[in-house]
Design a protein around this motif. Structure first.
Motif, PDB file in Angstrom:
ATOM      1  N   ASP A  33       0.737  -1.149   0.033  1.00  0.00           N
ATOM      2  CA  ASP A  33       0.148   0.002  -0.100  1.00  0.00           C
ATOM      3  C   ASP A  33       0.926   1.375   0.066  1.00  0.00           C
ATOM      4  O   ASP A  33       1.983   1.198   0.691  1.00  0.00           O
ATOM      5  CB  ASP A  33      -0.953  -0.120   1.220  1.00  0.00           C
ATOM      6  CG  ASP A  33      -1.976  -0.888   1.124  1.00  0.00           C
ATOM      7  OD1 ASP A  33      -2.645  -1.323   2.158  1.00  0.00           O
ATOM      8  OD2 ASP A  33      -2.172  -1.606   0.039  1.00  0.00           O
ATOM      9  N   MET A  34       0.279   2.240  -0.948  1.00  0.00           N
ATOM     10  CA  MET A  34       1.053   3.669  -0.619  1.00  0.00           C
ATOM     11  C   MET A  34      -0.166   4.822  -0.369  1.00  0.00           C
ATOM     12  O   MET A  34      -1.188   4.439  -0.581  1.00  0.00           O
ATOM     13  CB  MET A  34       1.671   4.051  -1.866  1.00  0.00           C
ATOM     14  CG  MET A  34       2.556   3.044  -2.421  1.00  0.00           C
ATOM     15  SD  MET A  34       3.532   3.612  -4.087  1.00  0.00           S
ATOM     16  CE  MET A  34       4.818   4.809  -3.368  1.00  0.00           C
ATOM     17  N   GLY A  35       0.187   5.772   0.302  1.00  0.00           N
ATOM     18  CA  GLY A  35      -0.952   6.796   0.557  1.00  0.00           C
ATOM     19  C   GLY A  35      -0.337   7.836   1.112  1.00  0.00           C
ATOM     20  O   GLY A  35       0.770   8.196   0.974  1.00  0.00           O
ATOM     21  N   TRP A  36      -1.434   8.909   1.334  1.00  0.00           N
ATOM     22  CA  TRP A  36      -1.187  10.130   1.782  1.00  0.00           C
ATOM     23  C   TRP A  36      -1.992  10.397   3.033  1.00  0.00           C
ATOM     24  O   TRP A  36      -3.006  10.235   3.177  1.00  0.00           O
ATOM     25  CB  TRP A  36      -1.455  11.276   0.711  1.00  0.00           C
ATOM     26  CG  TRP A  36      -0.760  11.251  -0.519  1.00  0.00           C
ATOM     27  CD1 TRP A  36      -0.963  10.488  -1.701  1.00  0.00           C
ATOM     28  CD2 TRP A  36       0.401  11.973  -0.936  1.00  0.00           C
ATOM     29  NE1 TRP A  36      -0.163  10.742  -2.814  1.00  0.00           N
ATOM     30  CE2 TRP A  36       0.914  11.604  -2.155  1.00  0.00           C
ATOM     31  CE3 TRP A  36       1.118  12.978  -0.129  1.00  0.00           C
ATOM     32  CZ2 TRP A  36       2.073  12.129  -2.662  1.00  0.00           C
ATOM     33  CZ3 TRP A  36       2.259  13.410  -0.535  1.00  0.00           C
ATOM     34  CH2 TRP A  36       2.738  12.891  -1.845  1.00  0.00           C
ATOM     35  N   TYR A  37      -1.258  11.179   3.778  1.00  0.00           N
ATOM     36  CA  TYR A  37      -1.804  11.403   5.249  1.00  0.00           C
ATOM     37  C   TYR A  37      -1.505  13.013   5.345  1.00  0.00           C
ATOM     38  O   TYR A  37      -0.932  13.699   4.655  1.00  0.00           O
ATOM     39  CB  TYR A  37      -1.338  10.757   6.274  1.00  0.00           C
ATOM     40  CG  TYR A  37      -1.597   9.346   6.262  1.00  0.00           C
ATOM     41  CD1 TYR A  37      -1.172   8.438   5.300  1.00  0.00           C
ATOM     42  CD2 TYR A  37      -2.689   8.783   7.317  1.00  0.00           C
ATOM     43  CE1 TYR A  37      -1.186   7.264   5.420  1.00  0.00           C
ATOM     44  CE2 TYR A  37      -2.829   7.561   7.241  1.00  0.00           C
ATOM     45  CZ  TYR A  37      -1.993   6.702   6.305  1.00  0.00           C
ATOM     46  OH  TYR A  37      -2.162   5.411   6.164  1.00  0.00           O
ATOM     47  N   ARG A  38      -2.121  13.884   6.378  1.00  0.00           N
ATOM     48  CA  ARG A  38      -1.988  15.148   6.557  1.00  0.00           C
ATOM     49  C   ARG A  38      -2.321  15.469   8.015  1.00  0.00           C
ATOM     50  O   ARG A  38      -2.933  14.921   8.656  1.00  0.00           O
ATOM     51  CB  ARG A  38      -3.085  16.111   5.551  1.00  0.00           C
ATOM     52  CG  ARG A  38      -4.548  16.130   6.176  1.00  0.00           C
ATOM     53  CD  ARG A  38      -5.409  16.895   4.976  1.00  0.00           C
ATOM     54  NE  ARG A  38      -6.645  16.599   5.013  1.00  0.00           N
ATOM     55  CZ  ARG A  38      -7.686  17.170   4.513  1.00  0.00           C
ATOM     56  NH1 ARG A  38      -7.274  17.826   3.252  1.00  0.00           N
ATOM     57  NH2 ARG A  38      -8.833  16.986   4.739  1.00  0.00           N
ATOM     58  N   GLN A  39      -1.468  16.631   8.391  1.00  0.00           N
ATOM     59  CA  GLN A  39      -1.463  17.056   9.786  1.00  0.00           C
ATOM     60  C   GLN A  39      -1.464  18.523   9.866  1.00  0.00           C
ATOM     61  O   GLN A  39      -0.523  19.232   9.161  1.00  0.00           O
ATOM     62  CB  GLN A  39      -0.484  16.354  10.525  1.00  0.00           C
ATOM     63  CG  GLN A  39      -0.386  16.567  11.951  1.00  0.00           C
ATOM     64  CD  GLN A  39       0.589  15.664  12.652  1.00  0.00           C
ATOM     65  OE1 GLN A  39       1.604  15.098  11.976  1.00  0.00           O
ATOM     66  NE2 GLN A  39       0.527  15.218  13.881  1.00  0.00           N
ATOM     67  N   ASN A  73       3.850   2.001 -10.411  1.00  0.00           N
ATOM     68  CA  ASN A  73       4.209   0.817  -9.879  1.00  0.00           C
ATOM     69  C   ASN A  73       6.230   0.914 -10.598  1.00  0.00           C
ATOM     70  O   ASN A  73       6.806   0.563  -9.881  1.00  0.00           O
ATOM     71  CB  ASN A  73       3.931  -0.392 -10.121  1.00  0.00           C
ATOM     72  CG  ASN A  73       2.538  -0.493  -9.224  1.00  0.00           C
ATOM     73  OD1 ASN A  73       2.512   0.225  -8.163  1.00  0.00           O
ATOM     74  ND2 ASN A  73       1.725  -1.320  -9.720  1.00  0.00           N
ATOM     75  N   ALA A  74       6.294   0.997 -11.730  1.00  0.00           N
ATOM     76  CA  ALA A  74       7.658   1.114 -12.614  1.00  0.00           C
ATOM     77  C   ALA A  74       8.468   2.245 -11.767  1.00  0.00           C
ATOM     78  O   ALA A  74       9.695   2.093 -11.914  1.00  0.00           O
ATOM     79  CB  ALA A  74       7.486   1.216 -13.962  1.00  0.00           C
ATOM     80  N   LYS A  75       7.904   3.223 -11.507  1.00  0.00           N
ATOM     81  CA  LYS A  75       8.649   4.312 -11.006  1.00  0.00           C
ATOM     82  C   LYS A  75       8.617   4.237  -9.098  1.00  0.00           C
ATOM     83  O   LYS A  75       9.241   5.570  -8.806  1.00  0.00           O
ATOM     84  CB  LYS A  75       8.208   5.659 -11.535  1.00  0.00           C
ATOM     85  CG  LYS A  75       8.491   5.819 -12.985  1.00  0.00           C
ATOM     86  CD  LYS A  75       7.832   7.112 -13.472  1.00  0.00           C
ATOM     87  CE  LYS A  75       8.045   7.365 -14.914  1.00  0.00           C
ATOM     88  NZ  LYS A  75       7.523   8.595 -15.487  1.00  0.00           N
ATOM     89  N   ASN A  76       7.845   3.402  -8.719  1.00  0.00           N
ATOM     90  CA  ASN A  76       7.764   3.275  -7.480  1.00  0.00           C
ATOM     91  C   ASN A  76       7.270   4.778  -6.774  1.00  0.00           C
ATOM     92  O   ASN A  76       7.743   5.268  -5.963  1.00  0.00           O
ATOM     93  CB  ASN A  76       9.242   3.232  -6.431  1.00  0.00           C
ATOM     94  CG  ASN A  76       9.467   1.526  -6.815  1.00  0.00           C
ATOM     95  OD1 ASN A  76       8.890   0.824  -6.857  1.00  0.00           O
ATOM     96  ND2 ASN A  76      10.857   1.498  -6.694  1.00  0.00           N
ATOM     97  N   THR A  77       6.366   5.432  -7.641  1.00  0.00           N
ATOM     98  CA  THR A  77       5.796   6.857  -7.287  1.00  0.00           C
ATOM     99  C   THR A  77       4.243   6.903  -6.972  1.00  0.00           C
ATOM    100  O   THR A  77       3.574   6.369  -7.826  1.00  0.00           O
ATOM    101  CB  THR A  77       6.274   7.604  -8.434  1.00  0.00           C
ATOM    102  OG1 THR A  77       7.641   7.820  -8.376  1.00  0.00           O
ATOM    103  CG2 THR A  77       6.010   9.223  -8.164  1.00  0.00           C
ATOM    104  N   VAL A  78       3.770   7.531  -6.093  1.00  0.00           N
ATOM    105  CA  VAL A  78       2.639   7.795  -5.728  1.00  0.00           C
ATOM    106  C   VAL A  78       2.186   9.276  -5.789  1.00  0.00           C
ATOM    107  O   VAL A  78       3.087  10.110  -5.824  1.00  0.00           O
ATOM    108  CB  VAL A  78       2.144   7.198  -4.527  1.00  0.00           C
ATOM    109  CG1 VAL A  78       2.675   7.886  -3.303  1.00  0.00           C
ATOM    110  CG2 VAL A  78       0.595   7.106  -4.172  1.00  0.00           C
ATOM    111  N   TYR A  79       1.017   9.501  -6.454  1.00  0.00           N
ATOM    112  CA  TYR A  79       0.550  11.008  -6.757  1.00  0.00           C
ATOM    113  C   TYR A  79      -0.697  11.034  -6.120  1.00  0.00           C
ATOM    114  O   TYR A  79      -1.629  10.142  -5.917  1.00  0.00           O
ATOM    115  CB  TYR A  79       0.390  10.965  -8.180  1.00  0.00           C
ATOM    116  CG  TYR A  79       1.500  10.635  -9.284  1.00  0.00           C
ATOM    117  CD1 TYR A  79       1.461   9.363  -9.846  1.00  0.00           C
ATOM    118  CD2 TYR A  79       2.554  11.597  -9.434  1.00  0.00           C
ATOM    119  CE1 TYR A  79       2.831   8.872 -10.556  1.00  0.00           C
ATOM    120  CE2 TYR A  79       3.602  11.204 -10.095  1.00  0.00           C
ATOM    121  CZ  TYR A  79       3.717  10.023 -10.779  1.00  0.00           C
ATOM    122  OH  TYR A  79       4.861   9.707 -11.643  1.00  0.00           O
ATOM    123  N   LEU A  80      -1.069  12.385  -5.910  1.00  0.00           N
ATOM    124  CA  LEU A  80      -2.249  12.870  -5.254  1.00  0.00           C
ATOM    125  C   LEU A  80      -2.602  14.341  -6.090  1.00  0.00           C
ATOM    126  O   LEU A  80      -2.076  15.061  -5.821  1.00  0.00           O
ATOM    127  CB  LEU A  80      -2.052  13.279  -3.887  1.00  0.00           C
ATOM    128  CG  LEU A  80      -3.579  13.441  -3.008  1.00  0.00           C
ATOM    129  CD1 LEU A  80      -4.386  12.203  -3.214  1.00  0.00           C
ATOM    130  CD2 LEU A  80      -3.251  14.071  -1.684  1.00  0.00           C
TER     131      LEU A  80
END
Length: 121
Positions: A33-39, A73-80
């Protein structure tokens, strides 16, 4: 051994858009899993969106219909992709990824350093 580097934060007017990126690098065997959180100061870190290795997504109710999470997945990158931004979206946004390192037996959660998003006129 593993680094998550975020980019794309900044200042935007209400109703505007921003795109965050987070690239994982190092001795990576696989990423779950990949994800974004905020604080925001004085509050707990909260989930924004997650995406599984197969592409299954999950969103906080407050961002549904406005934010879109994706991954390469090829770049191991997640975007938002964040659209229709509101002042209440102002926070430090953190990337998270469950990563199994080479020769490692388990998935471990890693965090990026955070990127500031400010929504203000």
């Amino acid at each position: 051994q593993v680094q998550l580097v975020e980019s794309g934060g900044g200042l935007v007017q209400p109703g505007g858009s921003l795109r965050l990126s987070c690239a994982a690098s190092g001795s990576i065997f696989s990423i779950n899993d990949m994800g974004w959180y905020r604080q925001i100061p004085g509050k707990e870190r909260e989930l924004v969106a997650t995406i599984g290795s197969s592409g299954r997504t999950n969103y906080a109710n407050s961002v549904k219909g406005r934010f879109t999470i994706s991954r390469d997945n090829a770049k191991n990158t997640v975007y938002l992709q964040m659209n229709s931004l509101r002042p209440e979206d102002t926070a430090v946004y953190y990337c998270n990824a469950d990563i199994r390192i080479r020769l490692g037996p388990l998935y471990v959660g890693y965090w990026g350093q955070g990127t500031q998003v400010t929504v203000s006129s």
